[in-house]
Scaffold this motif. Sequence first.
Motif, PDB file in Angstrom:
ATOM      1  N   ALA A 107       0.841  -1.191   0.000  1.00 33.42           N
ATOM      2  CA  ALA A 107       0.000   0.000   0.000  1.00 33.42           C
ATOM      3  C   ALA A 107       0.880   1.246   0.000  1.00 33.42           C
ATOM      4  N   ARG A 108       0.389   2.292  -0.645  1.00 34.94           N
ATOM      5  CA  ARG A 108       1.104   3.568  -0.689  1.00 34.94           C
ATOM      6  C   ARG A 108       0.532   4.500   0.385  1.00 34.94           C
ATOM      7  N   VAL A 109       1.408   5.127   1.140  1.00 37.44           N
ATOM      8  CA  VAL A 109       0.987   6.040   2.200  1.00 37.44           C
ATOM      9  C   VAL A 109       0.612   7.381   1.572  1.00 37.44           C
ATOM     10  N   ILE A 110      -0.617   7.823   1.825  1.00 39.42           N
ATOM     11  CA  ILE A 110      -1.091   9.082   1.243  1.00 39.42           C
ATOM     12  C   ILE A 110      -1.242  10.194   2.279  1.00 39.42           C
ATOM     13  N   GLY A 111      -1.161   9.856   3.569  1.00 42.88           N
ATOM     14  CA  GLY A 111      -1.341  10.893   4.573  1.00 42.88           C
ATOM     15  C   GLY A 111      -0.854  10.476   5.947  1.00 42.88           C
ATOM     16  N   VAL A 112      -0.637  11.481   6.791  1.00 42.24           N
ATOM     17  CA  VAL A 112      -0.243  11.287   8.191  1.00 42.24           C
ATOM     18  C   VAL A 112      -1.232  12.061   9.049  1.00 42.24           C
ATOM     19  N   VAL A 113      -1.792  11.402  10.067  1.00 38.43           N
ATOM     20  CA  VAL A 113      -2.748  12.041  10.970  1.00 38.43           C
ATOM     21  C   VAL A 113      -2.191  12.036  12.383  1.00 38.43           C
ATOM     22  N   GLN A 114      -2.806  12.839  13.244  1.00 42.32           N
ATOM     23  CA  GLN A 114      -2.316  12.926  14.617  1.00 42.32           C
ATOM     24  C   GLN A 114      -2.532  11.617  15.360  1.00 42.32           C
ATOM     25  N   ASP A 115      -1.716  11.402  16.383  1.00 44.84           N
ATOM     26  CA  ASP A 115      -1.821  10.194  17.197  1.00 44.84           C
ATOM     27  C   ASP A 115      -3.106  10.214  18.008  1.00 44.84           C
ATOM     28  N   LEU A 116      -3.618   9.030  18.299  1.00 45.33           N
ATOM     29  CA  LEU A 116      -4.753   8.925  19.207  1.00 45.33           C
ATOM     30  C   LEU A 116      -4.588   7.696  20.070  1.00 45.33           C
ATOM     31  N   ILE A 117      -5.319   7.683  21.172  1.00 42.06           N
ATOM     32  CA  ILE A 117      -5.309   6.550  22.087  1.00 42.06           C
ATOM     33  C   ILE A 117      -6.549   5.723  21.809  1.00 42.06           C
ATOM     34  N   THR A 118      -6.380   4.446  21.503  1.00 41.66           N
ATOM     35  CA  THR A 118      -7.529   3.587  21.208  1.00 41.66           C
ATOM     36  C   THR A 118      -8.117   2.977  22.465  1.00 41.66           C
ATOM     37  N   GLY A 119      -7.321   2.902  23.529  1.00 42.01           N
ATOM     38  CA  GLY A 119      -7.782   2.371  24.806  1.00 42.01           C
ATOM     39  C   GLY A 119      -6.759   2.723  25.851  1.00 42.01           C
ATOM     40  N   TYR A 120      -7.156   2.849  27.103  1.00 40.78           N
ATOM     41  CA  TYR A 120      -6.248   3.298  28.141  1.00 40.78           C
ATOM     42  C   TYR A 120      -5.374   2.171  28.672  1.00 40.78           C
ATOM     43  N   ASP A 121      -4.950   1.304  27.750  1.00 45.49           N
ATOM     44  CA  ASP A 121      -3.959   0.295  28.108  1.00 45.49           C
ATOM     45  C   ASP A 121      -2.591   0.688  27.568  1.00 45.49           C
ATOM     46  N   GLY A 122      -2.501   1.939  27.070  1.00 43.80           N
ATOM     47  CA  GLY A 122      -1.232   2.440  26.570  1.00 43.80           C
ATOM     48  C   GLY A 122      -1.013   2.149  25.102  1.00 43.80           C
ATOM     49  N   ALA A 123      -1.909   1.379  24.460  1.00 46.42           N
ATOM     50  CA  ALA A 123      -1.733   1.044  23.051  1.00 46.42           C
ATOM     51  C   ALA A 123      -2.431   2.079  22.185  1.00 46.42           C
ATOM     52  N   GLY A 124      -2.132   2.020  20.896  1.00 44.97           N
ATOM     53  CA  GLY A 124      -2.816   2.888  19.967  1.00 44.97           C
ATOM     54  C   GLY A 124      -1.959   4.007  19.428  1.00 44.97           C
ATOM     55  N   ASP A 125      -0.728   4.190  19.994  1.00 42.65           N
ATOM     56  CA  ASP A 125       0.124   5.262  19.515  1.00 42.65           C
ATOM     57  C   ASP A 125       0.621   4.998  18.102  1.00 42.65           C
TER      58      ASP A 125
END
Length: 268
Positions: free
Chosen positions: A163-181
């Motif tokens: 896949a070709r990367v077309i954009g970069v978005v800000q980081d978000l937290i998907t759950g408060y287990d520290g993952a998702g960065d």
Amino acid sequence: AVCALLLVCTAIVLRSEGRVTAGEIGLDTTGVWDIRMIGRYQGAAAALLKEEPGVEDVAVAWRAPLYGSWPAIVVTPSGRNEPIRAGHNFVSGSFFPVFRIATVRGRVFSEAESTAEAPVAVVSEATARRLWPDGDAVGQTIAIPPAAAYNPNFQRIPAFASARVIGVVQDLITGYDGAGDTCIYFPTSAKSSHNDSVLARMSGPQVDARRRLVAALNRVAPGVADLVNPMDDVKALLVFPFRMTSWIAGFLAAVALLLTVTGIFIAG
């Protein structure tokens, strides 16, 4: 010395709790609803909700945020030989404006790319730094090796090998287990049968918004929605353990302060 240590630890806990409860998670849940239903109704429901008064935007996602960490996928970034694991999700292009996730560079998926599930990707800032620490992620490619073991009930992998990367978005937290960065987003649409959630941003009070949503969804099929959940409630549920920890830490700090004052008084 013990009291001083307790006060320092309490200050750290309260500072962390303040950041979490202040909403520094990279997305805005205000007015956003998570709607779960059988896959074959999602396309009709998404199309109908886009026409409803008060609905600002509608998106679909394989996994909604804040329910826990997203599954990891192994990819090999261009210019490097070693494979890297990162969280991944399948979302429509409107997922980012629904949650007010800012685009840092490039762009997000177009409607045509979402519908076709084109071989493109959007990455978070942390992912871009991890995969290409010395260059710009936009325009780079990621290779996706075939999975050795694949369970379609719990996993989802892209239908393309790169896949070709077309954009970069800000980081978000998907759950408060520290993952998702770290997260790689691939395109999907409401026509796909693999998505869990239809996500709608609505204006107005929560009670009225729920009533209007349920009435609209019942026009697709009576009782079609298995769950109509405000994302603010999901966020509040996840924040609660941090609040409880801060209350306990505050109590211990008060005891430590009292012991410290008492000890100084007795020593004097």
